[in-house]
Design an enzyme around this catalytic site. Sequence first.
Site, PDB file in Angstrom:
ATOM      1  N   GLU A 187     -37.655 -18.953 -25.272  1.00  0.00           N
ATOM      2  CA  GLU A 187     -37.139 -19.021 -23.899  1.00  0.00           C
ATOM      3  C   GLU A 187     -38.087 -18.248 -22.981  1.00  0.00           C
ATOM      4  OE1 GLU A 187     -35.814 -19.448 -20.454  1.00  0.00           O
ATOM      5  OE2 GLU A 187     -34.683 -20.503 -22.002  1.00  0.00           O
TER       6      GLU A 187
ATOM      7  N   CYS B 212     -23.134 -30.591 -14.431  1.00  0.00           N
ATOM      8  CA  CYS B 212     -21.843 -30.519 -13.744  1.00  0.00           C
ATOM      9  C   CYS B 212     -21.700 -31.658 -12.739  1.00  0.00           C
ATOM     10  CB  CYS B 212     -21.646 -29.183 -13.060  1.00  0.00           C
ATOM     11  SG  CYS B 212     -19.972 -28.986 -12.400  1.00  0.00           S
TER      12      CYS B 212
ATOM     13  N   ASP C  37     -27.347 -29.950 -22.143  1.00  0.00           N
ATOM     14  CA  ASP C  37     -27.826 -30.928 -21.170  1.00  0.00           C
ATOM     15  C   ASP C  37     -28.897 -31.856 -21.722  1.00  0.00           C
ATOM     16  OD1 ASP C  37     -26.096 -29.742 -19.418  1.00  0.00           O
ATOM     17  OD2 ASP C  37     -27.636 -28.641 -18.307  1.00  0.00           O
TER      18      ASP C  37
ATOM     19  N   LYS D  56     -22.420 -33.489 -18.541  1.00  0.00           N
ATOM     20  CA  LYS D  56     -23.196 -32.325 -18.948  1.00  0.00           C
ATOM     21  C   LYS D  56     -22.631 -31.080 -18.265  1.00  0.00           C
ATOM     22  CE  LYS D  56     -27.327 -35.170 -19.587  1.00  0.00           C
ATOM     23  NZ  LYS D  56     -27.343 -35.099 -21.054  1.00  0.00           N
ATOM     24  N   THR D  57     -21.759 -30.371 -18.980  1.00  0.00           N
ATOM     25  CA  THR D  57     -21.088 -29.198 -18.415  1.00  0.00           C
ATOM     26  C   THR D  57     -21.111 -28.033 -19.400  1.00  0.00           C
ATOM     27  OG1 THR D  57     -18.896 -29.735 -19.323  1.00  0.00           O
ATOM     28  CG2 THR D  57     -19.496 -30.752 -17.203  1.00  0.00           C
TER      29      THR D  57
ATOM     30  N   ALA E 157     -18.481 -26.449 -20.223  1.00  0.00           N
ATOM     31  CA  ALA E 157     -17.313 -26.642 -21.082  1.00  0.00           C
ATOM     32  C   ALA E 157     -17.658 -27.527 -22.271  1.00  0.00           C
ATOM     33  CB  ALA E 157     -16.171 -27.249 -20.272  1.00  0.00           C
TER      34      ALA E 157
ATOM     35  N   CYS F  54     -14.524 -30.703 -15.873  1.00  0.00           N
ATOM     36  CA  CYS F  54     -15.081 -30.587 -14.529  1.00  0.00           C
ATOM     37  C   CYS F  54     -14.081 -29.855 -13.649  1.00  0.00           C
ATOM     38  CB  CYS F  54     -15.373 -31.961 -13.936  1.00  0.00           C
ATOM     39  SG  CYS F  54     -16.694 -32.869 -14.757  1.00  0.00           S
TER      40      CYS F  54
END
Length: 409
Positions: free
Chosen positions: A46, A172, A309, A317-318, A320, A352
């Site tokens: 990362e 989102c 994602d 794509k969230t 949650a 969402c």
Amino acid sequence: MVASPSPHNEPIAGRHRVAVIGGGSAGISVAARLRRAGVTDITLVEPSDSHWYQPLWTLVGGGQAPLRSTRRPEASVIPDGVRWIRRHALAVDPDARTVALSGGAEIGYEYLVMAPGLQLDWAAVPGLAQAVGHDRVCSNYAPQYAPRTWELVRGLRSGTAVFTHPATPVKCGGAPQKIAYLAADHWRRQKVLDRIRVILVVPDEVLFKVPEWARVLEQVTDRYGIEVRLRSEMTAVDGDRREVVLTDHANGTAETVPYDLLHAVPPQSAPDWVKSSPLADPASPLGFVAADRHTLRHPRYPEVFALGDVANLPTSKTGAAVRKQAPVVAANLLAAMGGEGPTHRYDGYTSCPLVTGRDRMLLAEFDYDLKPSPTFPLIDTFKERRDMWVLKRYVLPQVYWRGMLTGRL
């Protein structure tokens, strides 16, 4: 105690038991679960030194949360015992089981978790990259631009405000329209909404793909007098002239609309290096990684898993969704280490949180079949509720930092 980043001048080589590409919510959550299960020799790639809680950026743009509350140092969220390589991933060779990194480094792996997220393609819309952050153009999709959204919303007293959603999957999927509702609610409270033309540009045939919530959102747009452009998208921006081109794909016409505020959401796709890799799904024109929709395992390389994602899954794509995907990836990777087949399945759950006003929210939860999957079955989430807004603003961030990223939830 947290992991320390590898200095850029430190030799990085060797084969690791597990390599995790991406230190966002997906990568950190899986790494934490694997460490809790006793897995050692986990390496996380990362490049960023900041970790962002992105779901709150909508509220930053709506003047309801400070940007600083959404950021923590990346080092503070990396699980103890996980080696952090602070470099960019540049390529993956799944046959050799290697990942090329910036600076000429390379690492090998036995198992690979792909979670690098997606990229914001600002340049895909002519003029957008030059206009965003200037010329009354803002976007809640990047931390450097989200605070400007609130500045423009607060300062607008009349004119035309345009809110766009691209015709690609986005992080989102409800965020492009949530800020329209927050802005309209603010203008209504300031008694200037009747002087502002609000245009919401949506690429789909409906406001929301799940009919139960689509009907409620239609009432919300009617309440604010929002002009909804379905099957349409932003195709060009002229920041100097403050004009945006809206193309109606239903009839092929393009209209140039002058704006006083433009909240622009850029098209989004897999990172370029992922698109060109053998892991990309041939069925995905945007280069997302192939993954079995239930096991999240790559169909051609069984030692590779994908989530978040970057995974080519037929769901929104969230964060949650990641919360439900991470346990599946961790469990199935552990099973693979033990020579077993997948033991866990992901049903496509996503959520969402649709903010519809300063203190109201709909919580839309559903699965692959677009069937409502409520976490709180005794609460009517088909109504705008204040308690759901409180959940989003105050409860879910703590669940994220203290539960999800630590592998506890």
